[in-house]
Design an enzyme around this catalytic site. Structure first.
Site, PDB file in Angstrom:
ATOM      1  N   HIS A   1      50.777  21.199 114.797  1.00  0.00           N
ATOM      2  CA  HIS A   1      50.573  20.024 115.645  1.00  0.00           C
ATOM      3  C   HIS A   1      50.426  20.412 117.115  1.00  0.00           C
ATOM      4  O   HIS A   1      49.807  19.697 117.887  1.00  0.00           O
ATOM      5  CB  HIS A   1      51.684  18.996 115.416  1.00  0.00           C
ATOM      6  CG  HIS A   1      51.482  18.264 114.128  1.00  0.00           C
ATOM      7  ND1 HIS A   1      52.124  18.614 112.978  1.00  0.00           N
ATOM      8  CD2 HIS A   1      50.626  17.260 113.807  1.00  0.00           C
ATOM      9  CE1 HIS A   1      51.706  17.833 111.994  1.00  0.00           C
ATOM     10  NE2 HIS A   1      50.806  17.004 112.470  1.00  0.00           N
TER      11      HIS A   1
ATOM     12  N   ARG B   1      48.116   9.044 115.218  1.00  0.00           N
ATOM     13  CA  ARG B   1      49.382   9.655 114.784  1.00  0.00           C
ATOM     14  C   ARG B   1      50.525   8.966 115.535  1.00  0.00           C
ATOM     15  O   ARG B   1      50.987   9.452 116.570  1.00  0.00           O
ATOM     16  CB  ARG B   1      49.377  11.148 115.090  1.00  0.00           C
ATOM     17  CG  ARG B   1      48.416  11.970 114.245  1.00  0.00           C
ATOM     18  CD  ARG B   1      48.520  13.450 114.593  1.00  0.00           C
ATOM     19  NE  ARG B   1      47.931  14.308 113.586  1.00  0.00           N
ATOM     20  CZ  ARG B   1      46.703  14.824 113.660  1.00  0.00           C
ATOM     21  NH1 ARG B   1      45.920  14.560 114.681  1.00  0.00           N
ATOM     22  NH2 ARG B   1      46.259  15.613 112.697  1.00  0.00           N
TER      23      ARG B   1
ATOM     24  N   ARG C   1      48.465   5.334 111.513  1.00  0.00           N
ATOM     25  CA  ARG C   1      49.285   5.952 110.463  1.00  0.00           C
ATOM     26  C   ARG C   1      50.752   5.651 110.733  1.00  0.00           C
ATOM     27  O   ARG C   1      51.217   5.736 111.869  1.00  0.00           O
ATOM     28  CB  ARG C   1      49.053   7.464 110.456  1.00  0.00           C
ATOM     29  CG  ARG C   1      49.857   8.164 109.388  1.00  0.00           C
ATOM     30  CD  ARG C   1      49.478   9.601 109.270  1.00  0.00           C
ATOM     31  NE  ARG C   1      49.983  10.398 110.385  1.00  0.00           N
ATOM     32  CZ  ARG C   1      49.747  11.693 110.507  1.00  0.00           C
ATOM     33  NH1 ARG C   1      49.019  12.331 109.610  1.00  0.00           N
ATOM     34  NH2 ARG C   1      50.232  12.368 111.525  1.00  0.00           N
TER      35      ARG C   1
ATOM     36  N   GLU D   1      47.264  14.411 100.914  1.00  0.00           N
ATOM     37  CA  GLU D   1      47.581  15.689 101.556  1.00  0.00           C
ATOM     38  C   GLU D   1      48.581  16.513 100.753  1.00  0.00           C
ATOM     39  O   GLU D   1      49.047  17.545 101.196  1.00  0.00           O
ATOM     40  CB  GLU D   1      48.055  15.474 102.995  1.00  0.00           C
ATOM     41  CG  GLU D   1      49.081  14.385 103.194  1.00  0.00           C
ATOM     42  CD  GLU D   1      49.374  14.125 104.678  1.00  0.00           C
ATOM     43  OE1 GLU D   1      48.869  14.848 105.539  1.00  0.00           O
ATOM     44  OE2 GLU D   1      50.144  13.198 104.953  1.00  0.00           O
TER      45      GLU D   1
ATOM     46  N   ASN E   1      44.864  19.507 106.608  1.00  0.00           N
ATOM     47  CA  ASN E   1      45.840  20.448 107.187  1.00  0.00           C
ATOM     48  C   ASN E   1      47.006  20.643 106.224  1.00  0.00           C
ATOM     49  O   ASN E   1      47.424  21.763 105.929  1.00  0.00           O
ATOM     50  CB  ASN E   1      46.393  19.923 108.511  1.00  0.00           C
ATOM     51  CG  ASN E   1      45.291  19.556 109.480  1.00  0.00           C
ATOM     52  OD1 ASN E   1      44.197  20.090 109.367  1.00  0.00           O
ATOM     53  ND2 ASN E   1      45.570  18.651 110.392  1.00  0.00           N
ATOM     54  N   ASP E   2      47.532  19.527 105.742  1.00  0.00           N
ATOM     55  CA  ASP E   2      48.648  19.637 104.812  1.00  0.00           C
ATOM     56  C   ASP E   2      48.180  19.964 103.407  1.00  0.00           C
ATOM     57  O   ASP E   2      48.858  20.690 102.676  1.00  0.00           O
ATOM     58  CB  ASP E   2      49.459  18.330 104.803  1.00  0.00           C
ATOM     59  CG  ASP E   2      50.407  18.288 105.986  1.00  0.00           C
ATOM     60  OD1 ASP E   2      51.046  19.322 106.256  1.00  0.00           O
ATOM     61  OD2 ASP E   2      50.485  17.249 106.650  1.00  0.00           O
TER      62      ASP E   2
ATOM     63  N   ARG F   1      51.845  25.981 107.825  1.00  0.00           N
ATOM     64  CA  ARG F   1      50.745  25.890 108.796  1.00  0.00           C
ATOM     65  C   ARG F   1      51.170  26.231 110.215  1.00  0.00           C
ATOM     66  O   ARG F   1      50.329  26.398 111.091  1.00  0.00           O
ATOM     67  CB  ARG F   1      50.110  24.484 108.747  1.00  0.00           C
ATOM     68  CG  ARG F   1      51.059  23.376 109.089  1.00  0.00           C
ATOM     69  CD  ARG F   1      50.494  22.020 108.701  1.00  0.00           C
ATOM     70  NE  ARG F   1      49.841  21.349 109.807  1.00  0.00           N
ATOM     71  CZ  ARG F   1      49.611  20.045 109.852  1.00  0.00           C
ATOM     72  NH1 ARG F   1      49.950  19.267 108.821  1.00  0.00           N
ATOM     73  NH2 ARG F   1      49.019  19.500 110.877  1.00  0.00           N
TER      74      ARG F   1
ATOM     75  N   CYS G   1      40.497  13.419 107.666  1.00  0.00           N
ATOM     76  CA  CYS G   1      40.985  13.373 109.050  1.00  0.00           C
ATOM     77  C   CYS G   1      41.734  14.650 109.435  1.00  0.00           C
ATOM     78  O   CYS G   1      42.285  14.746 110.523  1.00  0.00           O
ATOM     79  CB  CYS G   1      41.871  12.150 109.279  1.00  0.00           C
ATOM     80  SG  CYS G   1      43.347  12.146 108.261  1.00  0.00           S
TER      81      CYS G   1
HETATM   82  C1  PEP Z   1      46.579  16.521 107.861  1.00  0.00           C
HETATM   83  O1  PEP Z   1      47.598  16.903 107.285  1.00  0.00           O
HETATM   84  O2  PEP Z   1      45.453  17.019 107.681  1.00  0.00           O
HETATM   85  C2  PEP Z   1      46.649  15.424 108.844  1.00  0.00           C
HETATM   86  C3  PEP Z   1      45.571  14.869 109.338  1.00  0.00           C
HETATM   87  O3  PEP Z   1      47.878  15.026 109.254  1.00  0.00           O
HETATM   88  P1  PEP Z   1      48.789  15.896 110.245  1.00  0.00           P
HETATM   89  O4  PEP Z   1      47.919  17.004 110.809  1.00  0.00           O
HETATM   90  O5  PEP Z   1      49.271  14.986 111.316  1.00  0.00           O
HETATM   91  O6  PEP Z   1      49.858  16.402 109.359  1.00  0.00           O
HETATM   92 MG    MG Z   2      49.376  15.734 107.415  1.00  0.00          MG
END
Ligand code: PEP
Ligand code: MG
Length: 574
Positions: free
Chosen positions: A194, A301, A337, A435, A458-459, A469, A506
């Protein structure tokens, strides 16, 4: 001496500026007890270190560079005052005698007490001074350890500054104003942490995972940061500097040209309409969204409203933040979200210690475990739906039970608002993030119960490949093109399309040019990314024809050799 370091490029752009070192904020020291006959000596050791630190400040003041900004004096005075605070200058001596402990431990303990006192201040400026307390304590500690410190200069305003830190949390970064620093670099961190995401949203070049940059770089060193290649050059010679100044101008020119696409629709060559939405962290980000021509918010977010706070935002404050975004987007979609707190985003003062925070009480799990927190947010969110085109997105759902429970919470909140005659959009759309691999594999239940879906790559990648990550040690294993990831993405997109449920991506993959055509070939028509990434992705969409993509995309899905996959992807992007 010129040298270069290589890290993980997380936010593009070229920055040239002077290093500003962020002190280590933790004082990690050993604790041991001393025999009574050595106590006197230990106190004397502390006194010598204290005097040496005092002397350091005094000689800095005497040798103040002529061109130094006025803040320099104020900064020195403040640090001298902090050093003379009885909690730093007297209490450690008393503690050494009383508890027979080593001087470093006494200093650490008393510093924590002083920092806690600063933390109590209502005034934000005073509260922030705890960083100065830590910096002074580190300087004194270095004297004790026999490694006298090098003076960190106050942030200067006459030159571009690049912030050099061992680590930065998303909460640290969100406090900086856009353009306050020309770039950020850290020793730790991964591409989709993040922290990296916030750097992108500040539109500031950033490289993470540089390992020892904080140790190797000195305050005020001249740095060149290439946020595209992940390269940092320290104290470049004239020729390198000239070359990068040219590259920087070329890069800025390209960005300006791309911004001309702001008003254009993102249609493919064969006429399909593609939606390019933006990810935001705060209502202030709306100006970036407009500037780069996104046609909606694909991911707000909301948990960032909760970071760096002593008092959590109540329903009214949240409502006003959501309403501002809803109204600011003038009827364009705004997907908010629900809190994704936990893991690397913790509420101040309520940090949870978990063995595996990414696998712990995070996101919807935390909301369901803290009904009051969740209900307050849902009330604020539902109330905001009355003022724009607001949708609600739920993170980290893993299956039917959580979906049902969440929908029940939303239903109960709607009933409570009805009873109070508070208006909201009765037809508000509720979506889920995909995710967790389990969600991707059991997608049917998500497609049946929810109004729309959004893939958090990402997750999804983190959990599919079992790679933290945020951990630069395993960053090289974070592979969006791993066949397992590609198959999950293909399955989710095609199943959602089959059910007629709107689907978007996203996660950070959505903003990477390398994957735009791949996603289009998989059937994706909606993307959401950092605002600054929108123009380049739009240009790629405008030069793509869906008819050409299907065959190569299928070949990529059938390939299992990483080199072959890359080769096919290059062909797709040619
Ligand atoms: C993701 O996990 O891809 C996502 C968009 O949420 P975050 O990056 O806030 O975990
Ligand atoms: Mg996520």
């Amino acid at each position: 001496m010129t040298f270069a370091l290589h890290g993980i490029a997380v936010s593009s752009g070229i920055a040239i500026g002077h290093a500003h070192l962020l002190s280590h904020t933790s004082l990690e020291v050993l604790h041991y007890n001393l025999p009574p006959q050595l106590i006197h000596e230990e106190v004397a050791r502390f006194d010598v270190a204290l005097q040496a630190t005092r002397q350091e400040f005094i000689s800095l003041r005497a040798n103040r560079p002529q061109h130094a900004a006025v803040e320099f004096d104020a900064f020195l005075e403040l640090h001298l005052m902090i050093l003379e605070d009885p909690l730093l200058s007297v209490a450690p001596r008393e503690m050494i005698t009383r508890e027979r402990c080593n001087a470093e431990w006494a200093l650490k303990t008393q510093t924590e007490i002083l920092v806690a006192q600063f933390d109590e201040f209502e005034d934000a400026y005073l509260r922030e001074r705890q960083l100065d307390v830590k910096q002074v304590a580190v300087r004194l500690l270095k004297q004790l350890l026999g490694q006298p410190g090098h003076q960190p200069a106050p942030a200067r305003h006459d030159v571009e500054m690049i912030l050099v830190a061992h680590d930065l949390s998303p909460a640290d970064l969100i406090q900086f104003k856009p353009q306050q620093y020309a770039a950020f670099i850290t020793d730790l961190g991964g591409a989709t942490s993040h922290t990296a995401i916030v750097a992108r949203s500040l539109n500031t070049p950033c490289v993470v995972g540089l390992h020892h940059a904080r140790e190797l770089i000195r305050e005020d060193d001249l740095l060149i940061l290439d946020g595209e290649q992940g390269v940092l050059i320290v104290n470049p010679d004239k020729a390198i500097l000239a070359e990068y100044k040219l590259r920087q101008s070329a890069w800025e020119l390209d960005r300006k040209k791309l911004k001309r696409l702001r008003g254009a629709r993102a249609n493919t060559l064969d006429g399909s309409v593609i939606e390019l939405h933006a990810n935001i962290e705060k209502p202030d980000d709306l100006s970036e969204v407009k500037e780069h021509g996104a046609t909606g918010i694909g991911l707000f977010r909301s948990e960032f409203l909760f970071l760096n706070r002593d008092v959590l935002p109540d329903e009214e404050e949240q409502f006003l933040a959501y309403k501002a975004v809803a109204e600011g987007m003038d009827g364009q979609p705004v997907t908010i979200r629900t809190f994704d707190l936990g893991a690397d985003k913790q509420i101040k003062g309520a940090e949870r210690v978990a063995n595996n925070p990414a696998l712990g009480l995070r996101a919807i799990r935390l909301c369901l475990a803290e009904p009051q927190l969740f209900r307050t947010q849902l009330r604020a969110l539902l109330r905001a739906t009355h003022y724009g085109n607001v949708k609600i997105l739920v993170p980290m759902l893993s299956g039917a039970a959580e979906i049902n429970q969440t929908l029940q919470f939303i239903e109960a909140t709607k009933q409570a608002l009805d009873a109070e005659n508070i208006p909201y959009d009765k037809d508000v759309k509720i979506g889920g993030m995909i995710e967790i691999p389990a969600a991707a594999l059991a997608l049917t239940v998500f497609a049946k119960k929810l109004d729309f879906l959004s893939i958090g790559t990402n997750d999804l990648i983190q959990y599919t490949l079992a790679i933290d990550r945020t951990d630069e040690e395993v960053a090289h294993l974070y592979d969006p093109l791993h066949p397992a990831v590609l198959h999950l993405l293909a399955h989710v997109i095609s199943t959602a399309n089959k059910f007629g449920v709107p689907i978007s991506v996203c996660g950070e993959m959505a903003g990477e040019l390398a994957y735009t055509r791949l996603f289009l070939g998989l059937g994706l028509r909606q993307f959401s990314m950092s605002p600054a990434q929108v123009p380049a992705i739009k240009q790629r969409v405008l030069t793509s024809s869906l008819g050409d993509l299907g065959l190569l995309t299928q070949k990529i899905l059938r390939a299992d050799d990483p080199l072959k996959i890359r080769e096919l992807l290059d062909k797709l992007n040619a």
